[in-house]
Design a protein around this motif. Structure first.
Motif, PDB file in Angstrom:
ATOM      1  N   PRO A  60       0.250  10.148  -7.994  1.00  0.00           N
ATOM      2  CA  PRO A  60      -1.197   9.912  -8.107  1.00  0.00           C
ATOM      3  C   PRO A  60      -1.601   8.442  -8.044  1.00  0.00           C
ATOM      4  O   PRO A  60      -2.646   8.112  -7.477  1.00  0.00           O
ATOM      5  N   LEU A  61      -0.787   7.543  -8.616  1.00  0.00           N
ATOM      6  CA  LEU A  61      -1.121   6.119  -8.541  1.00  0.00           C
ATOM      7  C   LEU A  61      -1.108   5.640  -7.104  1.00  0.00           C
ATOM      8  O   LEU A  61      -2.007   4.905  -6.666  1.00  0.00           O
ATOM      9  N   LEU A  62      -0.098   6.067  -6.350  1.00  0.00           N
ATOM     10  CA  LEU A  62      -0.046   5.707  -4.932  1.00  0.00           C
ATOM     11  C   LEU A  62      -1.201   6.352  -4.175  1.00  0.00           C
ATOM     12  O   LEU A  62      -1.752   5.748  -3.245  1.00  0.00           O
ATOM     13  N   ALA A  63      -1.566   7.570  -4.578  1.00  0.00           N
ATOM     14  CA  ALA A  63      -2.691   8.247  -3.927  1.00  0.00           C
ATOM     15  C   ALA A  63      -3.987   7.495  -4.174  1.00  0.00           C
ATOM     16  O   ALA A  63      -4.832   7.382  -3.282  1.00  0.00           O
ATOM     17  N   LEU A  64      -4.163   6.965  -5.389  1.00  0.00           N
ATOM     18  CA  LEU A  64      -5.370   6.185  -5.701  1.00  0.00           C
ATOM     19  C   LEU A  64      -5.440   4.944  -4.828  1.00  0.00           C
ATOM     20  O   LEU A  64      -6.490   4.635  -4.239  1.00  0.00           O
ATOM     21  N   LEU A  65      -4.327   4.211  -4.747  1.00  0.00           N
ATOM     22  CA  LEU A  65      -4.308   2.996  -3.934  1.00  0.00           C
ATOM     23  C   LEU A  65      -4.489   3.320  -2.457  1.00  0.00           C
ATOM     24  O   LEU A  65      -5.222   2.631  -1.739  1.00  0.00           O
ATOM     25  N   ALA A  66      -3.831   4.400  -2.014  1.00  0.00           N
ATOM     26  CA  ALA A  66      -3.942   4.791  -0.606  1.00  0.00           C
ATOM     27  C   ALA A  66      -5.354   5.222  -0.254  1.00  0.00           C
ATOM     28  O   ALA A  66      -5.836   4.958   0.856  1.00  0.00           O
ATOM     29  N   ALA A  67      -6.042   5.885  -1.197  1.00  0.00           N
ATOM     30  CA  ALA A  67      -7.421   6.314  -0.944  1.00  0.00           C
ATOM     31  C   ALA A  67      -8.332   5.110  -0.751  1.00  0.00           C
ATOM     32  O   ALA A  67      -9.206   5.108   0.128  1.00  0.00           O
ATOM     33  N   GLY A  68      -8.140   4.070  -1.575  1.00  0.00           N
ATOM     34  CA  GLY A  68      -8.924   2.854  -1.399  1.00  0.00           C
ATOM     35  C   GLY A  68      -8.641   2.186  -0.066  1.00  0.00           C
ATOM     36  O   GLY A  68      -9.558   1.734   0.633  1.00  0.00           O
ATOM     37  N   LEU A  69      -7.361   2.134   0.308  1.00  0.00           N
ATOM     38  CA  LEU A  69      -6.987   1.540   1.594  1.00  0.00           C
ATOM     39  C   LEU A  69      -7.501   2.376   2.760  1.00  0.00           C
ATOM     40  O   LEU A  69      -7.907   1.830   3.795  1.00  0.00           O
ATOM     41  N   LEU A  70      -7.493   3.694   2.586  1.00  0.00           N
ATOM     42  CA  LEU A  70      -7.987   4.581   3.648  1.00  0.00           C
ATOM     43  C   LEU A  70      -9.476   4.359   3.889  1.00  0.00           C
ATOM     44  O   LEU A  70      -9.938   4.329   5.040  1.00  0.00           O
TER      45      LEU A  70
END
Length: 266
Positions: A76-86
């Motif tokens: 989930p932490l990587l998903a949060l960061l990836a969502a911002g980058l996306l």
């Protein structure tokens, strides 16, 4: 010394509020925190860079749905960061337009993203769930779940800490980061370049500012803010549907920064 004491007092109050607030107020506060993060990004774009955008709801949706999709597949932490980058990548892909179109024309062009986003969210059912939406996976950090479980029955000073109480602290952390980064950006050399660009493109070009590049960068940073706000909004909702990310939400954000002062992080 007085500023330090005031800062400590604010931290203590924010840390203690979940012990006293009911669920309704906690969820309302989480929505407000998500709006703060996203609105700071729009304020940087409109108030500092001088670019009108009506597409903020689209980038918020990218963050919300991006996290919901990725959190089931990666941490989930990587998903949060990836969502911002996306969301930032989506803003960057719009940069050929945002870097060259100005004023009301940019606003109208960005408006098309909202309708495009609604069409995708409603029809890409395998990813978004269509009109019925999708459930948002809980956020986890180092094995600690920001949900009603794991650990079960977490109680602090006699108050059960469920999902809303735990998400409160995540929201406070995201808002603090958004404010800190936004203020530093405004005071930095790129921030001053964007302000010069807003006031006079001719003066900015004379001073060596790459107009197209800086306009694109402003849109990208603003979109990343929107994406992080979308993640927090999704976690507060628990389930997201396309109707939550329509044109009205973009207008809401514009109203927020007009009332609060466009270009002012505070």
């Amino acid at each position: 010394m007085s500023r330090l004491a005031a800062a400590i007092a604010v931290v203590v109050v924010l840390a203690a509020l979940p012990l006293y607030l009911e669920s309704f107020w906690l969820q309302t506060a989480l929505f407000a925190m998500a709006a703060m993060v996203a609105a700071i990004g729009l304020s940087l774009l409109v108030g500092i860079a001088g670019q009108l955008s009506l597409a903020h709801a689209f980038f918020v949706a990218v963050g919300a749905y991006g996290y919901s999709y990725l959190a089931e597949r990666i941490a989930p932490l990587l998903a949060l960061l990836a969502a911002g980058l996306l969301a930032g990548l989506a803003g960057l892909l719009f940069s050929p337009i945002s870097g060259r179109v100005r004023g009301i024309y940019l606003g109208l062009a960005s408006l098309g993203l909202v309708f495009l986003g609604q069409h995708i969210l409603q029809n890409a059912t395998s990813i978004t769930g269509g009109y019925s939406g999708i459930a948002v996976p809980p956020f986890e950090l180092f094995g600690f779940s920001f949900s009603n479980t794991n650990p079960d029955n977490l109680v602090i000073f006699g108050v059960p800490f469920g999902a809303l109480e735990r998400l409160w602290y995540l929201g406070v952390a995201l808002v603090a980061f958004a404010v800190w980064y936004g203020r530093n950006l405004v005071r930095s050399r790129p921030g001053r370049a964007l302000a010069t660009l807003r006031d006079s493109e001719v003066a900015a070009e004379v001073l060596g500012v790459d107009v197209v590049r800086y306009r694109a960068a402003a849109f990208c940073v603003s979109s990343m803010y929107a994406g992080l706000g979308g993640v927090l909004m999704a976690l507060a909702f628990g389930r997201i549907v396309p109707e939550s990310f329509g044109l009205l939400l973009s207008i809401d954000f514009l109203v927020m920064i007009v009332i609060g002062g466009a270009g002012s992080v505070g």
